[in-house]
Design a protein around this motif. Structure first.
Motif, PDB file in Angstrom:
ATOM      1  N   HIS A  70       7.285 -17.314  48.126  1.00  0.00           N
ATOM      2  CA  HIS A  70       6.384 -17.999  47.198  1.00  0.00           C
ATOM      3  C   HIS A  70       6.497 -19.505  47.408  1.00  0.00           C
ATOM      4  O   HIS A  70       7.596 -20.041  47.516  1.00  0.00           O
ATOM      5  CB  HIS A  70       6.731 -17.667  45.744  1.00  0.00           C
ATOM      6  N   CYS A  71       5.369 -20.164  47.466  1.00  0.00           N
ATOM      7  CA  CYS A  71       5.356 -21.621  47.573  1.00  0.00           C
ATOM      8  C   CYS A  71       5.218 -22.210  46.174  1.00  0.00           C
ATOM      9  O   CYS A  71       4.207 -21.979  45.491  1.00  0.00           O
ATOM     10  CB  CYS A  71       4.201 -22.087  48.465  1.00  0.00           C
ATOM     11  N   ILE A  72       6.221 -22.912  45.754  1.00  0.00           N
ATOM     12  CA  ILE A  72       6.213 -23.533  44.425  1.00  0.00           C
ATOM     13  C   ILE A  72       6.108 -25.038  44.615  1.00  0.00           C
ATOM     14  O   ILE A  72       6.904 -25.639  45.335  1.00  0.00           O
ATOM     15  CB  ILE A  72       7.491 -23.186  43.649  1.00  0.00           C
ATOM     16  N   ARG A  73       5.114 -25.596  43.975  1.00  0.00           N
ATOM     17  CA  ARG A  73       4.848 -27.025  44.134  1.00  0.00           C
ATOM     18  C   ARG A  73       5.252 -27.785  42.877  1.00  0.00           C
ATOM     19  O   ARG A  73       4.967 -27.357  41.767  1.00  0.00           O
ATOM     20  CB  ARG A  73       3.369 -27.258  44.432  1.00  0.00           C
ATOM     21  N   TRP A  74       5.888 -28.883  43.103  1.00  0.00           N
ATOM     22  CA  TRP A  74       6.302 -29.762  42.003  1.00  0.00           C
ATOM     23  C   TRP A  74       5.370 -30.966  42.008  1.00  0.00           C
ATOM     24  O   TRP A  74       5.468 -31.826  42.868  1.00  0.00           O
ATOM     25  CB  TRP A  74       7.743 -30.200  42.229  1.00  0.00           C
ATOM     26  N   GLU A  75       4.441 -30.970  41.079  1.00  0.00           N
ATOM     27  CA  GLU A  75       3.484 -32.067  41.010  1.00  0.00           C
ATOM     28  C   GLU A  75       4.207 -33.360  40.623  1.00  0.00           C
ATOM     29  O   GLU A  75       5.276 -33.338  40.028  1.00  0.00           O
ATOM     30  CB  GLU A  75       2.389 -31.740  39.987  1.00  0.00           C
TER      31      GLU A  75
END
Length: 375
Positions: A70-75
């Motif tokens: 899973h690609c989790i992005r931290w804005e």
């Protein structure tokens, strides 16, 4: 008309920096921090601190991570300094205390890489018993730092994984602090290295550094050692061996030489000088800890490298200061006057030189006392 290209490049760089800051501020203004996106945490790049006034200072962070497919992005997010300094320290301390256990950190790191069952964790982490494991699992589950999936495998909740990575990232920048704490503890317990509670023999530090050069000689590198006494009470030991390695340690920005000079627990018994009756051997890291200052100069790979320490703590990075075709290491240190009241005795060093020469006939030793006499 002659153009000043250097000045034009400087102006362009400044304009690009200002534009980047304006774009970043616009993003932050358009995307307020909410409870939902606070949970979309992730490992940060190097923190950026916007310093204007103390009230307006902020820490910005952003990034992304691929975790178990899973690609989790931290804005981009912001924490104002006033928010950080007003944090509930009692609760923050509980969080740090809950994670401040080696086995719990090992569990979280293991399941972050791959969901694992309890038996797999016991085997992977060599815990010995499941009871020991479940004691930690219970605490981590109760704190919502761990979840159990179908099939009995444990993993980190998605909204917790990235704050945990951020914490590891910050801890990585503070890892060297543990070495410096050990340096202070070494000074406080210096008697373990001298076999006495007081009246430490200053020469034992010198023999410990010389022992490293002798070890290099016995390994087939270097046939010369120099000992130079200076007027300020310091001493330099130099050799023409290979030079201490200067490359960075694996998965670290710490050089090998800095590790050797700061890790008092480094396992290399052959390079430790053991004083009769002492509990522990004196390594060069111990010498560094017990010195007011120490400078190491390394000649290898065509370069001259230098780094300075004070009470065992680096004052500079490992700097390239010159070019050379020679190899070897030079260590200059001044023992801490609060621990060592006497000075180096020239005649005693001469006696030691004669003993070393008898044991290592192929090794040439040079001694100079710039304050008094030569030999």
């Amino acid at each position: 008309m002659t153009r000043d290209l250097t000045q034009e490049m400087d102006v362009l760089k400044n304009q690009m920096a200002e534009l980047q800051q304006l774009v970043y501020q616009a993003i932050m203004e358009r995307k307020p921090v909410t409870a939902s996106n606070q949970n979309q945490q992730e490992i940060a790049t190097a923190p950026t601190i916007n310093e204007t006034t103390p009230e307006a200072a902020s820490v910005f962070y952003a990034g992304q991570v691929n975790l178990n497919g899973h690609c989790i992005r931290w804005e981009p997010q912001e924490r104002r300094m006033d928010q950080l300094l007003d944090m509930n320290t009692e609760k923050a301390a509980k969080i740090l205390a809950a994670l401040g256990n080696k086995q719990r950190l090992d569990i979280l790191k293991a399941v972050m890489a791959e969901p694992l069952t309890g038996s797999e964790l016991v085997e992977r982490l060599n815990m010995g018993t499941t009871g020991q494991l479940y004691h930690h699992l219970k605490a981590l589950l109760g704190a919502d730092l761990l979840v159990q999936e179908q099939g009995g495998r444990y993993t980190l909740p998605k909204h917790r994984s990235l704050p945990f990575l951020l914490l590891l990232s910050a801890a990585g920048d503070l890892l060297d602090a543990s070495d410096y704490i050990e340096m202070s503890e070494t000074r406080s317990n210096a008697g373990m290295y001298f076999g006495t509670a007081h009246g430490f023999d200053i020469h034992q530090l010198l023999w410990a550094v010389v022992e490293n050069s002798i070890l290099e000689h016995t390994n087939g590198y270097g046939d010369q050692i120099g000992i130079f006494l200076h007027e300020d009470g310091s001493v330099t030991v130099t050799d023409n061996g290979r030079g201490i390695p200067v490359q960075a340690l694996s998965n670290s920005n710490i050089s090998v030489v800095q590790s050797i000079l700061t890790d008092v627990h480094r396992l290399n018994a052959s390079a430790n000088f053991l004083v009769p009756g002492a509990e522990k051997g004196i390594s060069i890291a111990v010498v560094n800890a017990l010195s007011k200052y120490l400078t190491v100069e390394i000649r290898r790979d065509g370069n001259i490298y230098r780094q300075e320490y004070r009470h065992g703590i680096p004052q500079t990075g490992l700097q390239t200061v010159g070019l050379t075709q020679e190899t070897g290491t030079s260590v200059t240190f001044k023992p801490e006057p609060e621990l060592f009241s006497s000075a180096f005795d020239f005649d005693q060093i001469l006696e030691r030189r004669d003993a070393i020469a008898a044991d290592y006939p192929a090794l040439a030793l040079t001694i100079r006392n710039f304050a008094e006499k030569e030999a």
